[in-house]
Structure formats: C-alpha cells, structure tokens
Design a protein around this motif. Structure first.
Motif, PDB file in Angstrom:
ATOM      1  N   PRO A 133       0.823  -1.212   0.000  1.00 38.49           N
ATOM      2  CA  PRO A 133       0.000   0.000   0.000  1.00 38.49           C
ATOM      3  C   PRO A 133       0.856   1.260   0.000  1.00 38.49           C
ATOM      4  O   PRO A 133       2.042   1.229   0.342  1.00 38.49           O
ATOM      5  N   GLY A 134       0.221   2.361  -0.367  1.00 38.12           N
ATOM      6  CA  GLY A 134       0.924   3.641  -0.429  1.00 38.12           C
ATOM      7  C   GLY A 134       1.041   4.283   0.940  1.00 38.12           C
ATOM      8  O   GLY A 134       0.964   3.616   1.983  1.00 38.12           O
ATOM      9  N   VAL A 135       1.185   5.606   0.958  1.00 37.90           N
ATOM     10  CA  VAL A 135       1.385   6.338   2.205  1.00 37.90           C
ATOM     11  C   VAL A 135       0.173   6.281   3.111  1.00 37.90           C
ATOM     12  O   VAL A 135       0.287   6.485   4.316  1.00 37.90           O
ATOM     13  N   ASP A 136      -1.005   5.967   2.576  1.00 34.27           N
ATOM     14  CA  ASP A 136      -2.196   5.886   3.409  1.00 34.27           C
ATOM     15  C   ASP A 136      -2.369   4.504   4.039  1.00 34.27           C
ATOM     16  O   ASP A 136      -3.288   4.285   4.827  1.00 34.27           O
ATOM     17  N   ASN A 137      -1.488   3.552   3.712  1.00 29.46           N
ATOM     18  CA  ASN A 137      -1.507   2.193   4.249  1.00 29.46           C
ATOM     19  C   ASN A 137      -2.805   1.446   3.966  1.00 29.46           C
ATOM     20  O   ASN A 137      -3.216   0.589   4.735  1.00 29.46           O
TER      21      ASN A 137
ATOM     22  N   PRO B 228      -7.733   9.358   7.926  1.00 29.65           N
ATOM     23  CA  PRO B 228      -6.961   9.554   9.148  1.00 29.65           C
ATOM     24  C   PRO B 228      -6.660   8.217   9.813  1.00 29.65           C
ATOM     25  O   PRO B 228      -7.472   7.309   9.781  1.00 29.65           O
ATOM     26  N   MET B 229      -5.495   8.105  10.389  1.00 24.09           N
ATOM     27  CA  MET B 229      -5.102   6.853  11.059  1.00 24.09           C
ATOM     28  C   MET B 229      -5.406   6.938  12.533  1.00 24.09           C
ATOM     29  O   MET B 229      -5.324   7.882  13.187  1.00 24.09           O
TER      30      MET B 229
ATOM     31  N   GLU C 181      -6.781  -3.865  -2.710  1.00 20.88           N
ATOM     32  CA  GLU C 181      -7.719  -4.985  -2.590  1.00 20.88           C
ATOM     33  C   GLU C 181      -8.793  -4.691  -1.545  1.00 20.88           C
ATOM     34  O   GLU C 181      -9.952  -5.074  -1.703  1.00 20.88           O
ATOM     35  N   LEU C 182      -8.441  -3.980  -0.477  1.00 18.45           N
ATOM     36  CA  LEU C 182      -9.421  -3.612   0.549  1.00 18.45           C
ATOM     37  C   LEU C 182     -10.447  -2.643  -0.028  1.00 18.45           C
ATOM     38  O   LEU C 182     -11.645  -2.795   0.178  1.00 18.45           O
ATOM     39  N   LEU C 183      -9.972  -1.654  -0.761  1.00 17.81           N
ATOM     40  CA  LEU C 183     -10.896  -0.673  -1.348  1.00 17.81           C
ATOM     41  C   LEU C 183     -11.880  -1.341  -2.295  1.00 17.81           C
ATOM     42  O   LEU C 183     -13.074  -1.065  -2.257  1.00 17.81           O
TER      43      LEU C 183
ATOM     44  N   ASN D 116       2.403  13.714   1.418  1.00 23.21           N
ATOM     45  CA  ASN D 116       2.285  12.650   2.397  1.00 23.21           C
ATOM     46  C   ASN D 116       1.001  12.744   3.206  1.00 23.21           C
ATOM     47  O   ASN D 116       0.871  12.133   4.261  1.00 23.21           O
ATOM     48  N   VAL D 117       0.030  13.514   2.730  1.00 24.26           N
ATOM     49  CA  VAL D 117      -1.249  13.628   3.421  1.00 24.26           C
ATOM     50  C   VAL D 117      -2.069  12.398   3.113  1.00 24.26           C
ATOM     51  O   VAL D 117      -2.239  12.016   1.963  1.00 24.26           O
ATOM     52  N   SER D 118      -2.563  11.747   4.153  1.00 20.51           N
ATOM     53  CA  SER D 118      -3.355  10.534   3.967  1.00 20.51           C
ATOM     54  C   SER D 118      -4.790  10.911   3.664  1.00 20.51           C
ATOM     55  O   SER D 118      -5.324  11.891   4.182  1.00 20.51           O
TER      56      SER D 118
END
Length: 161
Positions: free
Chosen positions: A113-117, A160-161, A121-123, A155-157
C-alpha cells in the motif's frame, strides 16, 4: 554470366550451412539474398518541389503545411467559458467519476500500500457504496485545494489513522 556465378556461389553457401545443420543461418542468408529491400523516402519538399535539407527548413515547411491545413478556419475567442464566468451550481465535478474509476483500475494489484496504508484490494472489496463515498471525498479535497501537486501535501493521507 556474372549474375549466374554470383547466384550459384550464394546457393553453395546456403547448401553448406544446411549440410552442417545450421538451418537458421541458411534461412538468414536466403532472406538476405532474395528478400526485397524496402527503402523509405523521408524527403521533405518545399512548395516549389525542391528538397528541403536543413532542420530549420524542415520545421518551417511543416509549419507551412499545418497552417495550410487549417487555413480559413476561424476560431472564435468565446468558444470556451472561463471558470469564473460560470455559476458554481452549473459547474461539473473537478474529478470525473470515470477518471476516478480508471485510476483505481490502473493501480497495481498485490503491491504494497501507499502512504495511506490502504491496500487496493481492501478498497475494491468494500464495494460500490464505499468507492462512491471515497470519490466524493477526493472530489471535495480537489475543490478545497487539499489535493494538488503541492509537495507539502504529498504525504497527506486520505484517511486519518
């Protein structure tokens, strides 16, 4: 007679390759000897029919040719509306749904996955309602200017994590 002797020499060479078992070399020699040579002519001629040799001259000739294709076409200045002249309610989305779907489709499968983790496949497994919400979120972020090519936002997701 010279042509006949030349041809016999070529045939003996091909036979020698065939008797030694070098079939690929024999066929290559046959192709080199008997295949039609195709030459392409990339000469550019001026309007009076003389060849143009310099790069600058060729560029100028192409310019003349293209201008000649569109000669007589009148382009009006008011073909397109400016964004500030259109009512906000009449404007479409900044990001089309087709563009969003194509971007998802073009992403590589089974990759990290990218910077948003968030793995792709989840999406895709979450289904259409989630993708529609994500599309609206991305569109709103473009409208507010949060998603731009500004390096400060790289690098903005999205989530939010």
């Amino acid at each position: 007679m010279a042509k006949q002797a030349w041809l016999e020499d070529k045939c003996k060479n091909v036979e020698a390759y065939l008797t030694r078992g070098k079939i690929d070399t024999a066929y290559r020699k046959i192709r080199e000897t008997f295949e039609d040579k195709r030459t392409t002519c990339m000469n550019i001629k001026s309007l009076d029919g003389n060849p143009v040799l310099s790069k600058e001259g060729k560029a100028e000739r192409w310019k003349e040719y293209i201008e000649g294709l569109y000669k007589g076409d009148v382009l009006e200045d008011d073909i397109m509306e400016m964004g500030e002249d259109v009512d906000e309610d009449e404007m479409g989305d900044m990001v089309l749904r087709e563009e969003f779907d194509r971007a998802l489709k073009d992403l590589s499968r089974n990759k990290a996955p990218g910077v948003d983790n968030i793995p792709l496949e989840l999406l895709t497994a979450l289904g259409e309602p989630v993708l529609t919400k994500l599309y609206h979120l991305v569109s709103k972020m473009y409208e507010t200017g949060l998603l731009t090519h500004n390096p400060a936002y790289e690098n903005v997701s999205v989530f939010p994590m």
